[in-house]
Write a protein that holds these residues in place. Structure first.
Motif, mmCIF file in Angstrom:
data_model
loop_
_atom_site.group_PDB
_atom_site.id
_atom_site.type_symbol
_atom_site.label_atom_id
_atom_site.label_comp_id
_atom_site.label_asym_id
_atom_site.label_seq_id
_atom_site.Cartn_x
_atom_site.Cartn_y
_atom_site.Cartn_z
ATOM 1 N N PHE A 1 -5.876 -8.857 2.830
ATOM 2 C CA PHE A 1 -6.820 -7.837 2.381
ATOM 3 C C PHE A 1 -8.107 -7.886 3.208
ATOM 4 O O PHE A 1 -8.604 -6.851 3.673
ATOM 5 N N ASN A 2 -8.640 -9.094 3.396
ATOM 6 C CA ASN A 2 -9.880 -9.243 4.166
ATOM 7 C C ASN A 2 -9.695 -8.788 5.614
ATOM 8 O O ASN A 2 -10.590 -8.180 6.212
ATOM 9 N N ARG A 3 -8.548 -9.110 6.166
ATOM 10 C CA ARG A 3 -8.295 -8.714 7.545
ATOM 11 C C ARG A 3 -8.208 -7.187 7.662
ATOM 12 O O ARG A 3 -8.672 -6.596 8.636
ATOM 13 N N LYS A 4 -7.626 -6.555 6.660
ATOM 14 C CA LYS A 4 -7.532 -5.091 6.664
ATOM 15 C C LYS A 4 -8.925 -4.472 6.571
ATOM 16 O O LYS A 4 -9.235 -3.489 7.266
ATOM 17 N N ILE A 5 -9.787 -5.046 5.712
ATOM 18 C CA ILE A 5 -11.163 -4.558 5.602
ATOM 19 C C ILE A 5 -11.894 -4.749 6.924
ATOM 20 O O ILE A 5 -12.609 -3.854 7.403
ATOM 21 N N ASP A 6 -11.715 -5.908 7.536
ATOM 22 C CA ASP A 6 -12.373 -6.181 8.808
ATOM 23 C C ASP A 6 -11.922 -5.190 9.875
ATOM 24 O O ASP A 6 -12.739 -4.660 10.630
ATOM 25 N N GLU A 7 -10.616 -4.927 9.904
ATOM 26 C CA GLU A 7 -10.067 -4.046 10.939
ATOM 27 C C GLU A 7 -10.534 -2.602 10.760
ATOM 28 O O GLU A 7 -10.876 -1.932 11.729
ATOM 29 N N ARG A 8 -10.584 -2.146 9.502
ATOM 30 C CA ARG A 8 -10.912 -0.743 9.249
ATOM 31 C C ARG A 8 -12.405 -0.461 9.128
ATOM 32 O O ARG A 8 -12.839 0.670 9.323
ATOM 33 N N VAL A 9 -13.183 -1.506 8.797
ATOM 34 C CA VAL A 9 -14.609 -1.294 8.558
ATOM 35 C C VAL A 9 -15.472 -2.107 9.515
ATOM 36 O O VAL A 9 -16.176 -1.561 10.361
ATOM 37 N N LEU A 10 -15.410 -3.418 9.396
ATOM 38 C CA LEU A 10 -16.348 -4.272 10.129
ATOM 39 C C LEU A 10 -16.068 -4.332 11.623
ATOM 40 O O LEU A 10 -17.000 -4.406 12.430
ATOM 41 N N ARG A 11 -14.805 -4.327 12.007
ATOM 42 C CA ARG A 11 -14.479 -4.513 13.420
ATOM 43 C C ARG A 11 -15.152 -3.456 14.274
ATOM 44 O O ARG A 11 -15.737 -3.741 15.314
ATOM 45 N N GLY A 12 -15.118 -2.217 13.824
ATOM 46 C CA GLY A 12 -15.786 -1.159 14.567
ATOM 47 C C GLY A 12 -17.262 -1.075 14.262
ATOM 48 O O GLY A 12 -18.094 -0.944 15.151
ATOM 49 N N THR A 13 -17.607 -1.216 12.973
ATOM 50 C CA THR A 13 -19.004 -1.094 12.579
ATOM 51 C C THR A 13 -19.848 -2.195 13.191
ATOM 52 O O THR A 13 -20.935 -1.957 13.716
ATOM 53 N N GLY A 14 -19.352 -3.434 13.127
ATOM 54 C CA GLY A 14 -20.116 -4.552 13.681
ATOM 55 C C GLY A 14 -20.341 -4.393 15.164
ATOM 56 O O GLY A 14 -21.455 -4.558 15.669
ATOM 57 N N ALA A 15 -19.296 -4.039 15.885
ATOM 58 C CA ALA A 15 -19.433 -3.850 17.325
ATOM 59 C C ALA A 15 -20.368 -2.690 17.632
ATOM 60 O O ALA A 15 -21.194 -2.752 18.543
ATOM 61 N N GLY A 16 -20.262 -1.636 16.821
ATOM 62 C CA GLY A 16 -21.130 -0.491 17.039
ATOM 63 C C GLY A 16 -22.591 -0.828 16.815
ATOM 64 O O GLY A 16 -23.464 -0.450 17.596
ATOM 65 N N LEU A 17 -22.878 -1.565 15.731
ATOM 66 C CA LEU A 17 -24.254 -1.960 15.463
ATOM 67 C C LEU A 17 -24.783 -2.891 16.536
ATOM 68 O O LEU A 17 -25.918 -2.760 16.986
ATOM 69 N N ALA A 18 -23.957 -3.849 16.931
ATOM 70 C CA ALA A 18 -24.387 -4.809 17.945
ATOM 71 C C ALA A 18 -24.717 -4.110 19.256
ATOM 72 O O ALA A 18 -25.638 -4.506 19.974
#
Length: 248
Positions: A45-62
């Motif tokens: 579940f956490n990996r799915k959240i990371d892939e769909r939300v944080l993976r792109g959002t974090g890189a985008g913010l950074a």
């Protein structure tokens, strides 16, 4: 009164969690994971959240936030988290460290406006602590390994510690609402930005490993036990100083 009762209830839960610690020979590899089936489902579940939300959002913010602004967010998160560290170090009877962190908070909150780090220039560098460490100092074993939804790797002891930290943050008593939630928002923003900054490292664990669950578990336990001065799993094979565990 309600918060005090909650704290005592959580500490009692931590004491009960200690009962789950394995006996001799039950965890020969140093990893006690009786809830592995449930943990793996949470990990997926956490990996799915990371892939769909944080993976792109974090890189985008950074990528989109200037270096100075990222540093300001990180420093503000550190500043508002320092009173919590001081409280825990007092509970651990580490009075000198608590005193230094009190001075660090005072300097950074005033001279540094909360977003600069003048204290580091005179040797008062960041020195974090939490209630999970306090429980370890009090002698409670770490209990079973857990992976928590939206949080990630933890242990029974650290999970209780995190919950206690949420209800004992000194700033939450000193500041009115909604200002008292600014620190939490800053810490969340800092973690999202760091997810982008260290994206390759996190991706290598979550998406390039043959078993991302086992890899994340080992890295977390290795790093956490090293922080607390406890025996780490696989210590003979892995140098904790060589591990980049940002995001875990």
């Amino acid at each position: 009164m309600l918060r005090t009762r909650a704290v005592f209830a959580l500490i009692a839960a931590a004491s009960l969690a200690a009962c789950s610690v394995p006996g001799p020979g039950q965890a020969p590899d140093g990893v006690w994971d009786p809830y592995e089936a449930q943990n793996r489902r949470v990990h997926a579940f956490n990996r799915k959240i990371d892939e769909r939300v944080l993976r792109g959002t974090g890189a985008g913010l950074a990528d989109s936030v200037p270096d100075g602004s990222r540093q300001a967010v990180a420093q503000f998160a550190d500043t508002v988290g320092t009173p919590q560290t001081v409280l825990n170090q007092l509970l651990q009877l580490r009075l000198w460290r608590a005193t230094k962190n009190t001075l660090r908070f005072t300097m950074n909150a005033t001279l540094g406006l909360g977003i600069l780090d003048p204290a580091a220039e005179i040797g008062l560098v960041s020195d974090e602590s939490d209630f999970g460490e306090t429980l370890a100092v009090w002698g409670l074993p770490e209990g079973a390994y857990l992976e928590l939804p939206m949080v990630g790797p933890s242990t029974e002891r650290d999970a209780v510690g995190s919950a206690v930290d949420l209800v004992t943050n000194p700033l939450s008593y000193a500041l009115p609402s909604p200002e008292k939630y600014i620190g939490t928002a800053a810490r969340v923003a800092d973690k999202v930005i760091k997810r982008g900054e260290f994206g390759e490292t996190v991706d290598s664990v979550l998406y390039d490993s043959a078993d991302s669950y086992a890899q994340a578990r080992l890295i977390y336990l290795q790093n956490r036990r090293f922080e607390l001065g406890e025996d780490a799993p696989g210590a003979a094979d892995i140098d904790p100083m060589a591990l980049d565990t940002t995001g875990f």
